[in-house]
Design a protein around this motif. Structure first.
Motif, mmCIF file in Angstrom:
data_model
loop_
_atom_site.group_PDB
_atom_site.id
_atom_site.type_symbol
_atom_site.label_atom_id
_atom_site.label_comp_id
_atom_site.label_asym_id
_atom_site.label_seq_id
_atom_site.Cartn_x
_atom_site.Cartn_y
_atom_site.Cartn_z
ATOM 1 N N PHE A 47 0.836 -1.206 0.000
ATOM 2 C CA PHE A 47 0.000 0.000 0.000
ATOM 3 C C PHE A 47 0.867 1.250 0.000
ATOM 4 C CE2 PHE A 47 -1.736 3.341 2.782
ATOM 5 C CZ PHE A 47 -2.750 3.801 1.954
ATOM 6 N N MET A 48 1.881 1.268 0.861
ATOM 7 C CA MET A 48 2.743 2.443 0.966
ATOM 8 C C MET A 48 3.517 2.687 -0.327
ATOM 9 S SD MET A 48 4.138 2.248 4.827
ATOM 10 C CE MET A 48 3.843 0.593 5.382
ATOM 11 N N PHE A 49 3.944 1.621 -0.990
ATOM 12 C CA PHE A 49 4.670 1.786 -2.243
ATOM 13 C C PHE A 49 3.735 2.250 -3.351
ATOM 14 C CE2 PHE A 49 6.563 0.191 -6.188
ATOM 15 C CZ PHE A 49 7.788 0.828 -6.113
ATOM 16 N N ASN A 50 2.523 1.730 -3.367
ATOM 17 C CA ASN A 50 1.577 2.070 -4.436
ATOM 18 C C ASN A 50 1.093 3.512 -4.389
ATOM 19 O OD1 ASN A 50 1.305 -0.087 -6.194
ATOM 20 N ND2 ASN A 50 -0.014 -1.189 -4.785
ATOM 21 N N ILE A 51 1.236 4.193 -3.265
ATOM 22 C CA ILE A 51 0.763 5.577 -3.230
ATOM 23 C C ILE A 51 1.817 6.569 -3.716
ATOM 24 C CG2 ILE A 51 -0.950 5.152 -1.446
ATOM 25 C CD1 ILE A 51 0.914 6.452 0.569
ATOM 26 N N LEU A 52 2.963 6.078 -4.171
ATOM 27 C CA LEU A 52 3.937 6.971 -4.809
ATOM 28 C C LEU A 52 3.305 7.564 -6.069
ATOM 29 C CD1 LEU A 52 7.228 4.907 -4.517
ATOM 30 C CD2 LEU A 52 6.750 7.083 -3.416
ATOM 31 N N PRO A 53 3.496 8.852 -6.336
ATOM 32 C CA PRO A 53 2.787 9.502 -7.448
ATOM 33 C C PRO A 53 3.495 9.390 -8.799
ATOM 34 C CG PRO A 53 3.950 11.149 -6.198
ATOM 35 C CD PRO A 53 4.178 9.835 -5.495
ATOM 36 N N PHE A 54 3.779 8.173 -9.239
ATOM 37 C CA PHE A 54 4.394 7.952 -10.549
ATOM 38 C C PHE A 54 3.458 7.136 -11.408
ATOM 39 C CE2 PHE A 54 7.997 8.180 -7.518
ATOM 40 C CZ PHE A 54 8.361 9.467 -7.848
ATOM 41 N N PHE A 55 3.567 7.288 -12.710
ATOM 42 C CA PHE A 55 2.566 6.820 -13.664
ATOM 43 C C PHE A 55 2.068 5.393 -13.465
ATOM 44 C CE2 PHE A 55 2.018 4.538 -17.750
ATOM 45 C CZ PHE A 55 0.690 4.806 -17.886
ATOM 46 N N PRO A 56 2.861 4.389 -13.359
ATOM 47 C CA PRO A 56 2.223 3.070 -13.301
ATOM 48 C C PRO A 56 1.574 2.755 -11.955
ATOM 49 C CG PRO A 56 4.599 2.839 -13.244
ATOM 50 C CD PRO A 56 4.305 4.289 -13.443
ATOM 51 N N LEU A 57 1.792 3.583 -10.960
ATOM 52 C CA LEU A 57 1.282 3.287 -9.621
ATOM 53 C C LEU A 57 -0.047 4.006 -9.362
ATOM 54 C CD1 LEU A 57 4.646 3.580 -7.689
ATOM 55 C CD2 LEU A 57 3.550 1.526 -8.555
ATOM 56 N N ASP A 58 -0.748 3.569 -8.331
ATOM 57 C CA ASP A 58 -2.074 4.116 -8.021
ATOM 58 C C ASP A 58 -2.027 5.551 -7.510
ATOM 59 O OD1 ASP A 58 -3.261 1.740 -8.741
ATOM 60 O OD2 ASP A 58 -3.215 0.929 -6.705
ATOM 61 N N GLY A 59 -0.944 5.944 -6.885
ATOM 62 C CA GLY A 59 -0.820 7.313 -6.395
ATOM 63 C C GLY A 59 -0.908 8.321 -7.527
ATOM 64 N N PHE A 60 -0.368 7.979 -8.686
ATOM 65 C CA PHE A 60 -0.452 8.866 -9.843
ATOM 66 C C PHE A 60 -1.896 8.998 -10.315
ATOM 67 C CE2 PHE A 60 -0.753 9.319 -14.437
ATOM 68 C CZ PHE A 60 -0.209 10.572 -14.576
ATOM 69 N N ASN A 61 -2.619 7.892 -10.362
ATOM 70 C CA ASN A 61 -4.010 7.949 -10.801
ATOM 71 C C ASN A 61 -4.849 8.819 -9.877
ATOM 72 O OD1 ASN A 61 -3.510 6.242 -12.969
ATOM 73 N ND2 ASN A 61 -3.840 4.427 -11.717
ATOM 74 N N PHE A 62 -4.568 8.763 -8.595
ATOM 75 C CA PHE A 62 -5.288 9.605 -7.641
ATOM 76 C C PHE A 62 -4.985 11.076 -7.885
ATOM 77 C CE2 PHE A 62 -5.427 11.782 -3.508
ATOM 78 C CZ PHE A 62 -6.775 11.630 -3.231
ATOM 79 N N ILE A 63 -3.719 11.413 -8.052
ATOM 80 C CA ILE A 63 -3.330 12.808 -8.284
ATOM 81 C C ILE A 63 -3.832 13.285 -9.647
ATOM 82 C CG2 ILE A 63 -1.342 14.302 -8.707
ATOM 83 C CD1 ILE A 63 0.065 12.889 -6.454
ATOM 84 N N ALA A 64 -3.744 12.412 -10.660
ATOM 85 C CA ALA A 64 -4.162 12.793 -12.008
ATOM 86 C C ALA A 64 -5.659 13.078 -12.084
ATOM 87 C CB ALA A 64 -3.791 11.698 -12.999
ATOM 88 N N SER A 65 -6.432 12.507 -11.188
ATOM 89 C CA SER A 65 -7.876 12.746 -11.220
ATOM 90 C C SER A 65 -8.234 14.187 -10.861
ATOM 91 C CB SER A 65 -8.596 11.778 -10.274
ATOM 92 O OG SER A 65 -8.252 12.051 -8.935
ATOM 93 N N PHE A 66 -7.306 14.920 -10.242
ATOM 94 C CA PHE A 66 -7.562 16.317 -9.882
ATOM 95 C C PHE A 66 -7.119 17.303 -10.958
ATOM 96 C CE2 PHE A 66 -7.168 14.218 -5.710
ATOM 97 C CZ PHE A 66 -8.427 14.531 -5.206
#
Length: 125
Positions: A47-66
């Protein structure tokens, strides 16, 4: 990534329930507790690794939605997100080998204190 968080919390809860009801009467239960604790730790770190804000990870998708899709940050991250992510991972390994400093572990330790420690504080483990 929320799935990893929920799976980690569920395994921590199962471990707490088993400990409260069954206790630790034999070696087999120690293995069950160890597996549940390992499952919780692995899912927490995923979970902690996936919230990094880089393209293939979920953190990017969260940030990109804004942001709008024509945003420069979004376009740049689509093109170079993999490179940035691998640079951080490999850079972390290089810093560990040559300078005995592990950047990725620092990041995970900071997030560990916000995910795992509250669970322990609440008495789940």
């Amino acid at each position: 990534s929320l799935t990893n968080l929920f799976l980690g919390l569920i395994s921590a809860g199962l471990s707490a329930i088993l400990l409260a009801t069954v206790g630790i009467p034999n070696v087999a239960m120690l293995y069950v507790y160890s597996i549940l604790d390992l499952f919780m730790l692995i899912n927490s770190f995923l979970f902690m690794f996936n919230i990094l804000p880089f393209f293939p990870l979920d953190g990017f998708n969260f940030i990109a939605s804004f942001f709008k899709t024509e945003n420069k940050f979004i376009k740049y991250n689509y093109r170079n997100g993999n490179k940035i992510m691998w640079s951080i991972i490999l850079g972390s390994l290089i810093f560990e080998l040559f300078f005995n400093v592990d950047i990725l572990t620092w990041y995970l330790k900071i997030l560990y204190n916000f995910v795992f420690r509250p669970i322990v504080f609440l008495g789940v483990l």
